[in-house]
Design a protein around this motif. Structure first.
Motif, PDB file in Angstrom:
ATOM      1  N   THR A 137       7.707 -15.985  13.492  1.00 59.34           N
ATOM      2  CA  THR A 137       7.690 -14.760  12.672  1.00 59.34           C
ATOM      3  C   THR A 137       6.784 -13.723  13.331  1.00 59.34           C
ATOM      4  O   THR A 137       5.763 -14.058  13.944  1.00 59.34           O
ATOM      5  N   GLY A 138       7.165 -12.486  13.191  1.00 58.87           N
ATOM      6  CA  GLY A 138       6.345 -11.392  13.715  1.00 58.87           C
ATOM      7  C   GLY A 138       5.261 -11.007  12.735  1.00 58.87           C
ATOM      8  O   GLY A 138       5.203 -11.510  11.609  1.00 58.87           O
ATOM      9  N   TRP A 139       4.409 -10.074  13.168  1.00 57.11           N
ATOM     10  CA  TRP A 139       3.300  -9.654  12.328  1.00 57.11           C
ATOM     11  C   TRP A 139       3.772  -8.971  11.043  1.00 57.11           C
ATOM     12  O   TRP A 139       3.150  -9.117   9.990  1.00 57.11           O
ATOM     13  N   SER A 140       4.865  -8.264  11.131  1.00 60.02           N
ATOM     14  CA  SER A 140       5.371  -7.590   9.925  1.00 60.02           C
ATOM     15  C   SER A 140       5.794  -8.618   8.877  1.00 60.02           C
ATOM     16  O   SER A 140       5.537  -8.440   7.673  1.00 60.02           O
ATOM     17  N   LYS A 176       4.629 -11.749   8.691  1.00 59.08           N
ATOM     18  CA  LYS A 176       3.438 -12.437   8.219  1.00 59.08           C
ATOM     19  C   LYS A 176       2.720 -11.616   7.155  1.00 59.08           C
ATOM     20  O   LYS A 176       2.282 -12.148   6.126  1.00 59.08           O
ATOM     21  N   LEU A 177       2.601 -10.341   7.411  1.00 58.24           N
ATOM     22  CA  LEU A 177       1.920  -9.481   6.444  1.00 58.24           C
ATOM     23  C   LEU A 177       2.722  -9.371   5.151  1.00 58.24           C
ATOM     24  O   LEU A 177       2.152  -9.298   4.055  1.00 58.24           O
ATOM     25  N   TRP A 210       1.506 -18.393   8.647  1.00 60.68           N
ATOM     26  CA  TRP A 210       0.200 -18.308   9.309  1.00 60.68           C
ATOM     27  C   TRP A 210      -0.253 -19.640   9.896  1.00 60.68           C
ATOM     28  O   TRP A 210      -1.271 -19.688  10.591  1.00 60.68           O
TER      29      TRP A 210
END
Length: 434
Positions: free
Chosen positions: A211-214, A216-217, A89
């Protein structure tokens, strides 16, 4: 009063300079000045009464539990989870991963209550990782020294519990008062790191892989245990479900569950945590007993009222008084551990602040901030010693790296002096609703 003041200062300098424990030095000084200036007073009864009052204080019950919680979390893999959860993040922020130290210290402070525990736990991972990735050494060390002090400001805070007991103020109101200043101070650190990085991009290392959102989550799952623990401890207090002592018990249970879930807590580790927590509690309890005894004794002798009246006769404005106290505690922090400085001076400084129009809750946050400053001032700044053990750098080098964060804290103290509502708004608002 002049003879009394000189005698007391001489006794404290003699005993503490000789290496006598702070608690024993406070008790010894109190016994001597009372024996000299009030020879007919039953000193032994007064001391016994203060020991009993300290031992049975309801507010003091939360202290050993919060300390035990910090000791248990120190022995878990929470620092690794914080680093891996926050890293994705920070990639696009000015300063990149340098912000991880501030964010991780902020989160860990919310379940620790100890500046040293926050610095040691977060620093053992973030300092090594950032230095290996090419981040500027001074910026890494300085940000850890500054952000590590948040362990005293963001609730639950050991210092706030001690202050609440001595000042007879609600621990819960003090905890609430630390939330907004803690968040704003952390944001100030991050703004400073961002500006430094923009002005000199060589201070930061290479950006981590995109990194993608997946992803990161998914990384946030590592933050789940600490966020759940924060919600359980802090949320239960502010929601009126639990008292500070009960919330501390929930925190201890939660920290044990985190250690078992991470498979990092063994019977030996747990025994070590209990042992070190007992040592710390005994030390703090001894200091509190000495401080309360000396405070009551000086009250009988009239010294605090005399000094307060003398300073009030100077007709200092409230803001100038805050500046004077800030300088006083900054100097005192260079030669004395912060908590000891507070308990020794509180009987004199608290009446001054109340007379200037500030309240006990505001002054509690003020004292926490000046103690944080003392944590990063040589030669006795404890955070500097902790970082020295982590990095091997000299105390002077670490202190110079921490200097910008010292000035940020000093500026923040002046900010809350001008706008005291930063401290008092949240506890006052929540108190009105309840």
């Amino acid at each position: 009063m002049g003879k009394l003041s000189l005698t007391l200062l001489g006794l404290l300098a003699l005993l503490l300079g000789a290496g006598v424990w702070v608690g024993l030095g406070l008790i010894g000084s109190g016994i001597m000045v009372l024996s000299i200036f009030r020879p007919n007073m039953p000193v032994e009864k007064l001391l016994a009464q203060q020991i009993w009052n300290s031992a049975v204080s309801a507010e003091m019950l939360a202290l050993p539990l919060f300390i035990l919680m910090a000791e248990i979390l120190f022995r878990t893999k929470l620092s690794e989870a914080l680093f891996s959860g926050l890293a994705p993040w920070t990639r696009r922020l000015p300063g990149r991963m340098s912000h991880i130290t501030v964010l991780a210290c902020t989160l860990f402070a919310a379940v620790s209550g100890s500046s040293a525990a926050t610095t040691a736990t977060v620093g053992r991972i973030t300092a090594t990782e950032l230095l290996n990735r090419g981040y500027d050494r001074k910026m890494v060390i300085g940000s850890l020294a500054g952000a590590g002090t948040l362990g005293f400001l963001i609730p639950p805070s050991v210092i706030m519990i001690i202050y609440g007991v001595l000042a007879e103020e609600s621990i819960l109101r003090l905890f609430m008062a630390g939330i907004i200043p803690g968040g704003l101070l952390a944001a100030s650190y991050m703004i400073y790191l961002a500006v430094r990085s923009i002005l000199d991009p060589t201070l930061v290392g290479k950006a981590p892989p995109s990194t993608g959102w997946s992803e990161k989550l998914a990384a946030l799952r590592g933050l789940g245990p600490v966020l759940l623990l924060i919600l359980s401890v802090i949320g239960s207090m502010y929601g009126g479900i639990a008292s500070p002592t009960e919330a501390a018990g929930v925190g201890v249970a939660g920290s044990i569950l985190i250690g078992l879930f991470q498979r990092s807590l063994t019977v030996r580790n747990l025994a070590e945590a209990v042992y070190h927590a007992a040592q710390t509690c005994a030390m703090i309890g001894f200091i509190i007993i000495g401080a309360m005894f000396l405070s009551v004794g000086l009250g009988y002798l009239g010294l605090p009222a005399y000094i307060a009246a003398s300073i009030q006769s100077l007709n200092l404005s409230p803001f100038v008084l805050v500046i004077v106290l800030l300088i006083f505690y900054a100097i005192l922090g260079c030669i004395m551990e912060g908590m000891s400085a507070i308990v020794m001076t509180l009987p004199i400084t608290l009446p001054l602040i109340l007379a200037a129009g500030y309240d006990k809750v505001w002054y509690g946050v003020f004292l926490v901030l000046v103690v944080e400053m003392a944590q990063i001032t040589p030669p006795v700044g404890f955070n500097l010693i902790v970082i020295q053990r982590l990095t091997g750098d000299r105390i002077g080098t670490i202190a110079r790296a921490a200097l910008p964060f010292f000035f940020i804290m000093a500026a923040f103290v002046l900010l809350i002096a001008v706008f005291p509502g930063i401290v008092t708004w949240l506890p006052d608002t929540l108190s009105q609703r309840n």
